[in-house]
Structures are given as structure tokens and as C-alpha cells.
Design an enzyme around this catalytic site. Structure first.
Site, mmCIF file in Angstrom:
data_model
loop_
_atom_site.group_PDB
_atom_site.id
_atom_site.type_symbol
_atom_site.label_atom_id
_atom_site.label_comp_id
_atom_site.label_asym_id
_atom_site.label_seq_id
_atom_site.Cartn_x
_atom_site.Cartn_y
_atom_site.Cartn_z
ATOM 1 N N HIS A 160 -54.083 -27.796 -22.648
ATOM 2 C CA HIS A 160 -53.284 -28.452 -21.601
ATOM 3 C C HIS A 160 -52.351 -29.501 -22.195
ATOM 4 O O HIS A 160 -51.970 -30.460 -21.503
ATOM 5 C CB HIS A 160 -54.184 -29.089 -20.534
ATOM 6 N N SER A 281 -25.661 -34.975 -33.768
ATOM 7 C CA SER A 281 -25.026 -35.189 -32.468
ATOM 8 C C SER A 281 -23.569 -35.590 -32.673
ATOM 9 O O SER A 281 -23.238 -36.301 -33.623
ATOM 10 C CB SER A 281 -25.758 -36.295 -31.703
ATOM 11 N N LYS A 287 -29.005 -39.066 -34.709
ATOM 12 C CA LYS A 287 -29.769 -37.891 -34.300
ATOM 13 C C LYS A 287 -29.955 -36.882 -35.428
ATOM 14 O O LYS A 287 -29.051 -36.607 -36.207
ATOM 15 C CB LYS A 287 -29.096 -37.178 -33.118
ATOM 16 N N GLU A 294 -34.868 -24.714 -31.418
ATOM 17 C CA GLU A 294 -34.553 -24.625 -29.987
ATOM 18 C C GLU A 294 -33.833 -23.318 -29.658
ATOM 19 O O GLU A 294 -34.132 -22.661 -28.652
ATOM 20 C CB GLU A 294 -33.689 -25.814 -29.573
#
Length: 466
Positions: A160, A281, A287, A294
């Protein structure tokens, strides 16, 4: 605007095909990637025609020379595919006719584009599956290599997405090895079921020419000819199997990518990736984004869509061939391209992972991960598990109230909950002890994980790639 190109089926028609219809129905813009497979099939069919006496030795030699010239043009990028010729098969036949004249028409004797495309497609997917199996092998090897590096690293296992029990990083990575091992098994099974050759089924009913279908199957590397001509030209189960296998593999890749994304976040901080595998970024200079992982996660969706698209195409088709089946190729081509690229990138990501062992170890102590061990300790002392579970729950609540880890609770406080608890309880409460006690087959104990690593390495060494 009407078309002026003579169609191979045009004898029965009094009008040329409308230009819009030509554009709507052409497939050569995408099925041209079957060209080399089509030429392989042409040569096998030519041999069968020669042995059946349909073409002479001299005619066969002329046709073979013409096909060889076309192959060279395709490999060198000089061949021009023409949309008005509909598909890859008619483009090659037209080019052959330009080279050797009307004799080219003999090559189509005893076959139809229906069995032709089914054969080409099987040849194509067999090649793709072989390459995918090689890439799955490399990814599994990358996981094993990284797992060996993580034999001493403990991190929290999750259920979980909450801290559950401590495990070895190697054990965690080998879970993905098992997923991709199953994927390889599925592709191997699909490869076996693509080993039937439809060539010789013709349009749907077979052919009156005495063609040796065992011969053509053997020449093309198939194990056997298909058993039923109607099924052979309309079957796309092998494509659906490929798409399903790919969808499951992409799901596993997406799960791996998701964990890399999570583990790179500051909240986890479990791993780092080299700059070469990340992006930045356009506005935030600080970043370092795991964009590759992704995108790997995102590409899973298009493969799912391709499977659903073809399932929907197939669901209402009567026997035998229907033009709907032209919609089978683009989903398969896109899936093969996507999966190949994804497997390569995944192996690169795995090899580039740098585990942050101290952070993992610290996280493994958070959330009372050895509570189950405490319950097991009480069971070993004679308490039924359900009662031990309840006692341990109360001890966890006590630890929460006081901001203590279980192994920091004084013995006198622990004994308030059960007089079965003695000094030896602390041997059960360390994360190292918890990991070491999971000695059942398949567990996370170091000796079991070393055995699993050795087994995986042996499997990879023994694996015979097609």
C-alpha cells in the site's frame, strides 16, 4: 480525380478507382517494412512453382535474378514505393515486371495476397520476437548485475506504499527479474505458435497446383504448414498474442519506471541517475528530472491501446479475409518499435542506478518494520498468532505515543504487554535480524538471495536465444 494505374484485379471493372479511395485503402505507406520478408517468401514460392513444373528452370533463374536486383535496391534505399500500387506485394510485382516483363506474372500462380500477407506478417513478427528476446535477456542481466551490487543493502519493502518489512535491495531487483523471465517465456510460446506457414492457402480454399507446402514452410524457417486454409488467411491470433505479450512486458517496465521515479524523489532519495539519463527544466535551474523513466511509464498506454484496437477489429469478422485486416499492421509495427526502444532504455536505466545505501537503511527503520517479527517472537514463545498480533499492535501504539522505535522500548515496558517477552526479544527487532530470518525458499534472507542470484546467472548463461 480518377486513377490511370492498371490494377491487377481491374479486368472486371469499367471505371478507374477514385483517387480518394486509393488514398484511403493503400497500405504501402506502412507495409513496405515487410518488403524483405515478401522477397524471402517470393523465393520460397518460386522454388515450389519450379518443382511443381509451373515454371521452368530458366524462368525461375530469370525471376530470381530480378528479385535479387529488387532486394539490392530496397536494402540500399533506392527502391521507390508507389502508393497507387496499393501495397508492398504489388509494388514488388510491378518492379519485377519492369525488369523481366510478363514472366513476372507467373510468380503469383497458386497464391493470393491473402496468404502472402499472412506469411509475411508471421515472418516479420518472428524476427521481432527474436530481437525482443535478446533485449529481455540483456535487461535481466542488467538486473542481476545490479542485484549483486545490492546484496548488503537493506531498504523497506512496501505494501500500500507504506513501509512493511525490511528486504534486501537485491531481493527487490530480482522480483523484476522474475517478471521479465515470465515475459520471455510468453514470447517464446508465441514464437512457437507463429511457426505455421500460411503460404499455399491461396485466397481461402487452397490451390489446384501441386505445391509442396512442407517445402515452402521449411525454406522459410517455419516448423509446419498451417492445417486449414480458411483459418490461415484470416487468423491474427499470433498478432494478438504478440500484442498481449508486449502489453504485459510494458506493464512490468512501467512498474519499474514508477519505482525509479519515486526512488529519485527527495521524499525517498533511494537512488540517483547519471546526468546523461535525466533532463532539466526550462525555467527551474535546479531540476534534475527522471524524464526517461517517466516516458517509459507513459509508453505503456499506447501499447495497451494497440492491443485493444486489434481485438476490436477482429471481434466481428466472418471467415475468411476481410479488408479490416489491413488494420492489423500499424498496431503491431508501433508496438514492436515501442517495446524494442523501451527495453533498451530500461537496461540503460538499471545499469545507471546508483543506490544510496545509507538512506535506504535509514528508511528501513522507519514505520516499525519489525512489528511482524515481534509477533512471531511471541508465537515462538507459545502465544497464538492472532493474540500475538493484538499484543504487538498495542506495543506499536505505545511506541508511537512516545516516539520510540520498537528496539528502543525498555524491557520493563515491553513486559507490561506480555510476560512472555524477555531480553532475547531484541535479537528479533533489528532490521538485519528480520531480513536474516526470512529463510524460506524465495525469501529475502541473504543466503536465499545469493541462491536466487546464482540461479538467475545460470539461467542467463544457459539460455539459448533464437
Amino acid at each position: 480525380m480518377a486513377s490511370s494505374v492498371k490494377k491487377p484485379w481491374g479486368g472486371r471493372f469499367r471505371e478507374d478507382t477514385d483517387r480518394l479511395v486509393e488514398e484511403f485503402t493503400e497500405s504501402v505507406s506502412f507495409d513496405q517494412r515487410l518488403a524483405l520478408h515478401d522477397l524471402r517468401q517470393d523465393l520460397a514460392h518460386l522454388e515450389a512453382l519450379k518443382r511443381a513444373g509451373v515454371v521452368t528452370e530458366e524462368e525461375a533463374e530469370r525471376i530470381a535474378r530480378g528479385l535479387s536486383e529488387i532486394e539490392a535496391e530496397i536494402r540500399e534505399g533506392r527502391f521507390v514505393f508507389r502508393a497507387e500500387l496499393e501495397d508492398v506485394h504489388m509494388n514488388i510485382e510491378a518492379a519485377l515486371r519492369e525488369k523481366i516483363g510478363p514472366l513476372a506474372g507467373k510468380l503469383h500462380t497458386g497464391r493470393s495476397r491473402n496468404d502472402q500477407v499472412a506469411t509475411d506478417f508471421r515472418l516479420y513478427l518472428r524476427d521481432e520476437i527474436r530481437e525482443i528476446l535478446r533485449l529481455l535477456h540483456d535487461l535481466r542481466r542488467a538486473l542481476v548485475e545490479k542485484a549483486r551490487e545490492g546484496l548488503e543493502i537493506i531498504l523497506p519493502g512496501f505494501t500500500h506504499l507504506q513501509h512493511a518489512q525490511p528486504v534486501l535491495l537485491a531481493h527487490h531487483l530480482l522480483a523484476y527479474y522474475e517478471m521479465f523471465r515470465r515475459d520471455a517465456d510468453r514470447f517464446q510460446d508465441t514464437l512457437r505458435r507463429t511457426a505455421e506457414c500460411p503460404l499455399g492457402s491461396a485466397a481461402l480454399a487452397g490451390t489446384p497446383y501441386p505445391l509442396d507446402r512442407e517445402l515452402t514452410a521449411r525454406l522459410l524457417g517455419f516448423e509446419r504448414p498451417s492445417r486449414n486454409s480458411m483459418d490461415a488467411v484470416s487468423d491474427r491470433d499470433f498478432v494478438l498474442e504478440f500484442l498481449f505479450d508486449a502489453a504485459v512486458t510494458m506493464m512490468h517496465l512501467s512498474r519499474l519506471a514508477e519505482e525509479i521515479v519515486l526512488w529519485m524523489s527527495p521524499e525517498f532519495g533511494f537512488v540517483d541517475l547519471p546526468d546523461a539519463l535525466c533532463t532539466g527544466s526550462s525555467i527551474m535551474p535546479q531540476k534534475k528530472n527522471p524524464d526517461v523513466a517517466e516516458l517509459l511509464r507513459g509508453k505503456c498506454g499506447r501499447v495497451y491501446g494497440n492491443l485493444l484496437a486489434l481485438l476490436t477489429v477482429m471481434k466481428g469478422l466472418p471467415l475468411t479475409y476481410n479488408r479490416d485486416l489491413q488494420e492489423d499492421k500499424e498496431p503491431a509495427f508501433d508496438t514492436a518499435d515501442t517495446l524494442r526502444a523501451s527495453l533498451k532504455v530500461a537496461a540503460l536505466l538499471v545499469r545507471g542506478l546508483s543506490p544510496r545505501a545509507e538512506r535506504m537503511r535509514a528508511a528501513a527503520e522507519e514505520g516499525h518494520p519489525t512489528a511482524t517479527d515481534l509477533a512471531d517472537y511471541l508465537v515462538m514463545k507459545g502465544l497464538p498468532f492472532r493474540e500475538a498480533h493484538e499484543v504487538t499492535g498495542r506495543i506499536v501504539a505505545f511506541a508511537e505515543e512516545r516516539g520510540l522505535k520498537l528496539w528502543k522500548i525498555p524491557l520493563e515496558d515491553l513486559r507490561r504487554f506480555s510476560d512472555l517477552i524477555e531480553e532475547d526479544v531484541y535479537e528479533w527487532l533489528s532490521v538485519e535480524g528480520s531480513v536474516a530470518r526470512r529463510r524460506t525458499y524465495g525469501g529475502t534472507a541473504p543466503e536465499r538471495v545469493r541462491e536466487a542470484l546464482a540461479q538467475a546467472e545460470e539461467e542467463l548463461s544457459a539460455e539459448e536465444l533464437p
